[in-house]
Design a protein around this motif. Structure first.
Motif, PDB file in Angstrom:
ATOM      1  N   ALA A 113       0.838  -1.209   0.000  1.00  0.00           N
ATOM      2  CA  ALA A 113       0.000   0.000   0.000  1.00  0.00           C
ATOM      3  C   ALA A 113       0.863   1.244   0.000  1.00  0.00           C
ATOM      4  O   ALA A 113       2.065   1.199   0.266  1.00  0.00           O
ATOM      5  N   GLU A 260      -6.733  -7.558   3.109  1.00  0.00           N
ATOM      6  CA  GLU A 260      -6.711  -6.148   2.690  1.00  0.00           C
ATOM      7  C   GLU A 260      -7.661  -5.305   3.532  1.00  0.00           C
ATOM      8  O   GLU A 260      -7.336  -4.167   3.893  1.00  0.00           O
ATOM      9  N   VAL A 273      -4.317   0.546  -1.317  1.00  0.00           N
ATOM     10  CA  VAL A 273      -3.708  -0.723  -1.702  1.00  0.00           C
ATOM     11  C   VAL A 273      -3.109  -0.611  -3.100  1.00  0.00           C
ATOM     12  O   VAL A 273      -3.724  -0.059  -4.015  1.00  0.00           O
TER      13      VAL A 273
END
Length: 295
Positions: A113, A260, A273
């Protein structure tokens, strides 16, 4: 959490002895009982998403051991020495600095990220309100300072010599082409400085100190811009293991929806991300290392 801008001021003098004694300095948690788990160095083992990640890996038949460090040089040294199989805590700019300083070739094998860097003001509600000749505080450590200057250039507040780079300093600000002046201060003081300046670049970790949230930023850098590329956080392996299928599978598991979601929750929703492939990440790293070698 992967390495955020505020963590980049970690000292360069890492103790190898401390690494050897990581049972005292680092807390390790195992995802299973395998005799040969994949050992992953991080700086954020307390985040819930690591449990989710370990469980997802175990479901795929991969046992992992998350090893937490408080010294931000040690996860790279541990990887170089073979005490770790992977690490995940840093962005490409930090990795380039390590490789250059140690003559190493640690390799990014996957992206995680980017954490946007914001400009805040308690005196002005927008960029347009910041007056000509205004003063902006920025972090004074080398990496954060360069990124802050790039953010201000993207915001149209300064112009940097030669277009700027991830190594820019206040000396590169072209005064006659810039709308504001910059004042470097310790990163922890950027929030406090808001009382005395028109605006301040504040790393995420200190935004709350000013009674603000990330949503209060009047400008942030574009996570998809070339200027933000050096700050993509990455999974890192030894170059000899870059094609290892198990390590690549772990990168894929990290990008599963449930992991995530935990990463984004841990970032307070500020993380973006990234899914750049290894070749793209290596190209960015090579460019940073080339620039560093020319300095």
């Amino acid at each position: 959490m992967t390495l955020r801008p505020t963590l980049l001021a970690a000292g360069a003098a890492a103790s190898v002895l401390a690494l050897a004694a990581c049972s005292g300095e680092a807390a390790a948690t195992s995802a299973g009982t395998s005799e040969d788990p994949v050992r992953i160095g991080v700086v954020s083992a307390g985040e819930d998403y690591w449990d989710t990640f370990a469980e997802a890996a175990a479901a795929e038949g991969i046992e992992v051991e998350i090893v937490n460090f408080s010294d931000y040089q040690l996860p790279n040294q541990g990887l170089s020495d073979g005490d770790l199989d992977l690490n995940q805590f840093q962005h490409l700019q930090f990795l380039a600095g390590y490789n250059a300083a140690r003559g190493d070739d640690l390799t990014p094998i996957g992206a995680t990220a980017v954490y946007p860097l914001g400009l805040y003001s308690t005196a002005h509600a927008s960029l347009e309100e910041i007056p000509a000749g205004g003063q902006v505080a920025i972090p004074n450590d080398e990496t954060n300072q360069a990124r802050a200057l790039l953010v201000l250039q993207d915001a149209g507040l300064v112009t940097l010599r030669d277009g700027g780079s991830s190594f820019s300093t206040p000396a590169d600000v072209i005064a006659e082409e810039s709308r504001v002046t910059v004042t470097p201060v310790d990163a922890a003081q950027t929030a406090i400085a808001l009382a005395d300046v028109d605006a301040s670049i504040i790393n995420n970790d200190f935004v709350g100190d000013a009674g603000l949230t990330e949503d209060d930023a009047i400008f942030t850098d574009d996570p998809d811009s070339a200027a933000a590329a050096p700050y993509i956080n990455v999974w890192v392996a030894r170059s000899a293991d870059a094609e290892d299928e198990t390590l690549q599978q772990l990168v894929d598991i990290y990008h599963s929806p449930e992991v995530e979601a935990g990463v984004l929750e841990a970032s307070g929703g500020t993380g973006v991300v990234k899914d750049n492939d290894a070749a793209d990440l290596q190209a960015i790293l090579d460019g940073i290392e080339t620039d560093l070698a020319g300095r």
